[in-house]
Motif scaffolding. Structure first.
Motif: not given
Length: 414
Positions: A224-229, A207-210, A192-195, A212-215
């Motif tokens: 920070k990205q927004v996560v849609l679960l 949830e746990f994995n996605v 998520s950081h690279v892109l 992490f992109g924000r962190q």
């Protein structure tokens, strides 16, 4: 000032339209208030959102359960946003530990290439792959040096990792957790950081994995990205998550007749959920069907026919949907034998036990499955039900073998 407050009336209407469609059927949005702001910024600056979906090519078979996220990606595409599809050829060598009681077996490079190609081909049945940014995360993860790895790892505690249900369970059961498995969500977040992703999609089990992109993005001072679960869809058994391993799936590469027939077997209580999450119908159409089912104006069988047609039309075309509906009506509702069925040349003994015949034709995986099917009344020869697993049949040219409601074979004797 927030972007939402800067929009014109027309832009506000566009914001509301996008938000309504893109949040429809979503289990949760993290954080929800930022999602509207992301869309508003996109509209104001006329810049498409970058919407990420990461995939580890662990298995090449895509099923209707995957269309939950694919339909959401298609909606983002229809609003002009950019889809970032990441094939985890690097993370796939570790394997996602989500829901696993043991470490995954590492994939070979050949496995990755084959599965990634199959994913792209099957996804193309739902979304426009020509408009997708296709990335392989080995391009950047293979270049991260050990110093950078330590820097990333220094922001993540072991206690945080053990919050994961799978790791926590294995720890409690004294089962091994390998250090490299801890790096899986970190690497996913690094993608998520690279892109510089704005949005990331994932199932509720991710949830746990996605998150992490924000962190990781925060570590690099990025927005920070927004996560849609998205919800997980139950399979044909109505209990377990749809999965090929559980044999409760509808494969998107299956024949139109099989897709239609399998759809007709879903439990009645899942009809609305399937319409909401997996069909290509509009929100308004689904709402109407839901009302009609509740009022009794629409019979569940009629609703399933419409759902089955929507699947075949989405994955093939309208003509195939009409043909598969007619096939279902003839074979299942009118109990007719289909005109078109596979033919197999039989060049073995002309007198054979029913169990050996079915197993040899590959219509069932084992002799025990054949015996069980016989006892359940699911095997017919020329429309005559076989009731005894010790039955011996005389094979003749043109003989029709039927297993269950969907499998037909015509034998040819030479």
């Amino acid at each position: 000032m927030k972007y939402v407050d800067q929009l014109t009336k027309q832009q506000q209407e566009e914001l509301q339209k996008q938000y309504e469609v893109l949040s429809y059927g979503v289990d949760s949005i993290v954080p929800e208030d930022k999602f509207k702001e992301k869309i508003a910024k996109s509209i104001k600056e006329q810049q498409p959102l970058k919407v990420k979906l990461g995939l580890d090519p662990t298995a090449p078979d895509v099923h209707i359960g995957h269309t939950v996220v694919l339909n959401k990606l298609k909606q983002f595409q229809q609003f002009g946003h950019t889809i970032q599809l990441i094939i985890g050829d690097f993370t796939g060598k570790i394997g996602d530990p989500t829901g696993k009681a043991a470490a995954r077996k590492a994939l070979t490079d050949e496995d990755v290439r084959h599965n990634a190609k199959t994913y792209a081909e099957q996804f193309g049945k739902v979304i426009d792959m020509d408009a997708v940014e296709l990335h392989y995360n080995s391009r950047w993860l293979s270049k991260v040096n050990f110093s950078e790895v330590l820097q990333l790892a220094s922001q993540v505690t072991v206690a945080r990792m053990l919050e994961r249900n799978d790791f926590h369970t294995r720890y409690q059961m004294n089962k091994p957790i390998y250090l490299h498995e801890f790096f899986y969500p970190v690497m996913q977040g690094y993608d998520s950081h690279v892109l510089e992703s704005d949005i990331e999609l994932g199932g509720t089990d991710q949830e746990f994995n996605v998150l992490f992109g924000r962190q990781i993005q925060e570590q690099f001072n990025q927005e920070k990205q927004v996560v849609l679960l998205l919800p997980l869809i139950e399979g044909l058994d109505g209990k377990e998550k749809m999965s090929k391993s559980k044999n409760n799936y509808i494969g998107i590469d299956e024949s139109p007749n099989d897709i239609f027939g399998k759809t007709m077997s879903i439990p009645d209580e899942l009809i609305v959920k399937y319409f909401e999450l997996t069909s290509n119908l509009s929100i308004e159409e689904v709402a109407q069907i839901k009302t009609q089912l509740t009022d009794g104006a629409l019979h569940p069988i009629e609703a399933k026919i419409r759902l089955a047609c929507s699947f075949v039309e989405m994955l093939y075309d309208k003509e195939e949907a009409k043909k598969s509906q007619a096939h279902f009506a003839n074979v299942f509702q009118k109990n007719k034998i289909p005109d078109d069925m596979p033919e197999v040349v039989w060049n073995q003994d002309l007198r054979v036990g029913i169990v050996d015949l079915i197993k040899e034709l590959g219509l069932l995986p084992s002799k025990s499955e054949v015996r069980r099917m016989v006892k359940n009344g699911g095997i017919r020869i020329n429309q005559e039900k076989i009731t005894d697993p010790f039955t011996t049949v005389d094979v003749v040219d043109g003989m029709i073998v039927q297993v269950g409601k969907r499998k037909f074979v015509r034998l040819r004797v030479k």
